[in-house]
Design a protein around this motif. Sequence first.
Motif, PDB file in Angstrom:
ATOM      1  N   GLY A  36       0.816  -1.217   0.053  1.00  0.00           N
ATOM      2  CA  GLY A  36      -0.075  -0.112  -0.097  1.00  0.00           C
ATOM      3  C   GLY A  36       0.862   1.106  -0.113  1.00  0.00           C
ATOM      4  O   GLY A  36       0.509   2.289  -0.704  1.00  0.00           O
ATOM      5  N   VAL A  37       2.119   1.249   0.842  1.00  0.00           N
ATOM      6  CA  VAL A  37       2.552   2.493   0.871  1.00  0.00           C
ATOM      7  C   VAL A  37       3.248   2.909  -0.585  1.00  0.00           C
ATOM      8  O   VAL A  37       2.986   4.074  -0.916  1.00  0.00           O
ATOM      9  N   LEU A  78       3.556   6.564  -4.923  1.00  0.00           N
ATOM     10  CA  LEU A  78       3.969   6.762  -6.304  1.00  0.00           C
ATOM     11  C   LEU A  78       2.500   7.247  -7.201  1.00  0.00           C
ATOM     12  O   LEU A  78       3.109   8.282  -8.020  1.00  0.00           O
ATOM     13  N   ALA A  79       1.434   6.830  -6.879  1.00  0.00           N
ATOM     14  CA  ALA A  79       0.200   7.537  -7.634  1.00  0.00           C
ATOM     15  C   ALA A  79      -0.006   8.972  -7.126  1.00  0.00           C
ATOM     16  O   ALA A  79      -0.135   9.559  -8.064  1.00  0.00           O
ATOM     17  N   GLY A  80       0.393   9.177  -6.086  1.00  0.00           N
ATOM     18  CA  GLY A  80       0.133  10.474  -5.540  1.00  0.00           C
ATOM     19  C   GLY A  80       1.166  11.251  -6.125  1.00  0.00           C
ATOM     20  O   GLY A  80       1.114  12.537  -6.434  1.00  0.00           O
ATOM     21  N   TYR A  81       2.354  10.884  -6.196  1.00  0.00           N
ATOM     22  CA  TYR A  81       3.824  11.600  -6.619  1.00  0.00           C
ATOM     23  C   TYR A  81       3.545  11.784  -8.207  1.00  0.00           C
ATOM     24  O   TYR A  81       3.697  13.065  -8.654  1.00  0.00           O
ATOM     25  N   LEU A 133       9.316  11.440   0.648  1.00  0.00           N
ATOM     26  CA  LEU A 133       7.829  11.520   0.699  1.00  0.00           C
ATOM     27  C   LEU A 133       7.260  10.424   1.892  1.00  0.00           C
ATOM     28  O   LEU A 133       6.592  10.774   2.518  1.00  0.00           O
ATOM     29  N   ILE A 134       7.714   9.184   1.615  1.00  0.00           N
ATOM     30  CA  ILE A 134       7.347   8.328   2.554  1.00  0.00           C
ATOM     31  C   ILE A 134       7.700   8.539   3.996  1.00  0.00           C
ATOM     32  O   ILE A 134       6.740   8.464   4.886  1.00  0.00           O
ATOM     33  N   ALA A 176      13.491   7.940  -5.751  1.00  0.00           N
ATOM     34  CA  ALA A 176      14.320   8.414  -4.581  1.00  0.00           C
ATOM     35  C   ALA A 176      13.525   9.441  -4.053  1.00  0.00           C
ATOM     36  O   ALA A 176      13.551   9.427  -2.669  1.00  0.00           O
ATOM     37  N   ILE A 177      12.781  10.273  -4.699  1.00  0.00           N
ATOM     38  CA  ILE A 177      12.063  11.199  -3.979  1.00  0.00           C
ATOM     39  C   ILE A 177      10.854  10.517  -3.073  1.00  0.00           C
ATOM     40  O   ILE A 177      10.655  10.915  -1.852  1.00  0.00           O
TER      41      ILE A 177
END
Lengths: 288, 536, 310
Positions: free
Chosen positions: A99-100, A105-108, A198-199, A192-193
């Motif tokens: 999930g994380v 990834l979807a959000g970014y 982000l996470i 990398a981001i």
Amino acid sequence: MSAPQSPLRRGLRRFVRRRSAAVACTLLSLLAASALFGPILLGDAVARQDLALGAAPPSWSHPFGTDLLGRDAFARVLDGARLSLGVSAAATLLSLLIGVPYGALAGYLGGRIDAAMMRLVDVLYGLPSVLFVLLLMAWFGRDPALGLPLLFVGLGAFSWLTTARLVRGLVLSLRERDFVASAQISGAGPWAIVLGHLIPQTTGPVLALATLTMPRVLVEEAFLSFLGLGVGAPRASWGTLIGYGMESFREHPWLVLFPGLVLAATLAALYSAGDALRDAFDPRELAR
Amino acid sequence: MTQESSSARTAGHLGQNLVILLALGVAACAHREDAPAQTLRFHNMAEPRTLDPAGATGVADRNLLLALSEGLAAFDPRTAAPVPGAAERWETSADGLLWTFHLRAARWSNGDPLTAADFRRSWLRVLDPATASPLASQLFEIVGAAEFAAGTGSAPQVGIEAHGDRELRVRLRRPMPWLAQLSASSPLVPVHSAAGAAGAFVRRERFVGNGPFVLEERVPNFRIVMVKNPNYWDAGNVTIQRIVAYSSESKQAAVDAFRAGRTDWVDDFPSAQASSWLGRPELRTSPYLAVSFLRFNTTKAPFRDARVRRAIHMAIDRTLLCERVLRLGQRPAQQLVPRCVTGVSGYVPVAGLPFSPERARALLAEAGFPQGRGLPPIELQYDTNEDWKRICEAVQAMLREHLQIDVYLVNKEKKTVIDDEERLAYLGMSRGSWIGDFADPMAFLEVFTSSSSTNRTGFANAQYDALLERARASADEPARRALMAQAERLLVEEELPFTPLYEFVKQTLVHPERIVDGFHENLLGMHPMKWIRLRR
Amino acid sequence: MIHHPFTRAAVRVAARTAGVLLAVALLSFALLRAAPGGPFSEDRSVPAAVRANLEKRYHLDEPLALQAARYLWDLAHGDLGPSFRYADFTVNDLLAVGLPSTLALGAAAMAFALAIGIPLGMAAAARRGGLIDRLASGISVAGLALPTFVLGPLLVAFFAVTLRWFEPSGLEHPADLVLPAIALGAGPLAVITRLTRAGMLDTLSQEYIRTARAKGLPERTVLFRHGLRPSLVPVLTYLGPALAAVLTGSLVVESVFTIPGIGQYVVRGAFNRDYPVVLGVILVGTTFLVVANALVDLLLTALDPRVRER
């Protein structure tokens, strides 16, 4: 000021310094230990029946009482701990592992990719897990050795969806922050981001959600074992024990009271441990 | 935005909405309906499948249908024996192949006269392939019936004839001593000619019946309301004005409603709660025409060998099971036909094989598995239900104790179990039970004939089939019983394609101060509501 | 000016809903039909000839693709088909009876959870480790440790059977909503409290909040003006699926309180192999889910000015 410490060690120190966290961890390790070693000490007490005794209230020889078949409820709660804790831990881990990154990834990435990824989540949300489980059972349910792996599949297949949506929502709001822009300027790639910047920022809510996953998994596990998924009777998880106890809660209250109390204590411990972990590893606190 | 907190405002709005919602609700139904004195309220368990007699297969369906309609015969509330219903009397020819029913003058709830033609049409409707009734095979002993249902015959060839308005003749291929009982049961109650219209079994204005009550309201998965039918021929003997039957699959919910004084009668309750009710005036238990057993898959090792099946059978302590696990007066069964049929049919059930761990161990060794060594893994499957689970766990422990066999338990939802059984895909044993349609041994014995689709054990024995065929053809009652007993002995003393466990009881909770008379226990668990008397 | 982007958003939501619905319908159809047994496998097996008649009557003897096409065609005309298990009703009938109950129950449960959960979570975060924080933890743990199948019967046993304050079953009077709404809302309440608190704590540790505090703004202003909106992001994202779950996942509550809602039909329908009922309820539930999620996405944008669709 002493020599600089690594963030991990500082976090850990911060964590153990909290009293509630210490209490919670002691309780959890005690549970884990008894779950691991208890059944070995108890031998076949989980299944041993005493039909002549039947359902008896708590006593010195049976501290949690006995069920209708005269089985020791204490042994069954201990054995259930093994099953329930293991299953919850596995399902929670699965939901985090899938999930994380998926949500982040979807959000970014946003845009069409985000839309497509989220539609998949919607579709999976829409499908009732009961259908999926019926099929799992029909195809593989015959083999008792597959019980536990199938249970993980049944639980894991859907438990990551909420985590993914949560992380995506958080990342949507985070990705416009300055630190993302500066990372982009310094040439960091999307992974990398996502992973590095982000996470870590979503730790608080994600941990909060993760501690919430366990009780949900317990209830779901009880439902799945109702459908026959998981280990067969006479072994029983906490959810199954509580469901079984609820059937005659007026007549034999001890059959629901004790597993219920143990479950509540476990949740409370998880809750405060999660809280302390969140604090200890909060990137902003660590940065200070 | 002012300094005022937006969260407090959000909360305030939500609170407001909740209040509005509640207020709307209060306005919509200002007061709760209180039960008038002559309203019977009871829990009917699961929502009925249908109120169409041709499709009504469940106990819940039957309970309601027998209040809304009446067959040629009706059930005696004490014995469940057939007594005159829509027919005043009936007679049978000496060879048992011709039945003549004489109808009384009666009316449908809408005032139309009820005629023999109505019954003929209704019975043919059950057989009609277009109706696709799952109950059609109950009528296959009628001349031409099986052919009509299979699509190879036609309605005029079926031996159901209306002579005038008041006489119905039924011609049979073979004797059917239970036809009077069957004619009282729900599949054979008449349906009005308007029943084909949509909503005929749902909407008050569409419903037409001939029973003591008529349909008033129907909310699926909640309740069915019925009111007294003034056009019923015996309306003078009906004192209940209104019936509210609640539907719920939750036995707990049913018991709670009963405890809260919301219902007068609950048709069933969780057996784990036995200790609350044993010895109380509310509890009524009585033998029920049903038996519980474990099927063996006789097509797979090790249960191909009858000795292994007998060994398992003799290692199960049924007395302990009934007294300590079931606890509501269930009787141990070593035979298939429940002992309660004796009172109605005169059949004396056979003895069967006793509980004997020594003989069981000897049999197992003889079959090549001393102390259970060399046995393949054996599965005991059951459909998810706490009672079945407890029973199977107890059996599992008994087999381990007496035979050193480890069977493993598999629970599945019901349709998967049935599918496994029908395809003979289960590996060992499968829990099952059978409720008799009528109080005759044949209702049980025919389950295990080789042509029976409910057999599901793979058991096919020509001698057994032949004995039952001869019994079916016999019009001489003692000879018929002897043949059936011979067949049953073959089944439960030698072959054992299943191991019987216990005879069911019907466990009912009845409010002793509300229901004062006319509620009796009988082997069909049938409580004709026409006779129930509530406190005035 | 205003309606233009709104229309675009509405069209997008509608397209998204339709696409997800079609996928869910086809997938569920396939899963259902792959499950063993059928609507007519019963304890009492029906003879082969009768079973053939039954299958013919419900078109179950046709090729699967044709059945799926038939279903979609009827669906496009607003007909969700017959029920096999509740043979006197169509799926449309069942939904017409069940949906109002389910909506009332779901709305009451979510209102209960939000009205208590959000203020409680905020108060807990504002005074960490304080009395309210402990109370909030206690409520959360209790809400989670008492699954509906425990809480529901206990509420009935105490408030309906012993005290007789409420009815044990049915939904005929607005007061009948109270117990089931508590039973259904307790889980979401625990989660909402927890998520609000976590989100708020996160927000409060942000740079701009510290700046606001440093500027000497009153704590209330800091909490509500700067803190609240971004802290609600986790709660909001949870709300989409929670709403749908409350609507179609209320099997236990409907069963415990004998409420004729639609929540019970997914699981029971699957057990009964009542294909049209399962599909109908799944489609309704998925519509709610997708619309709720779309609304949540819109709200996310409104709530946090930094969230912008690219």
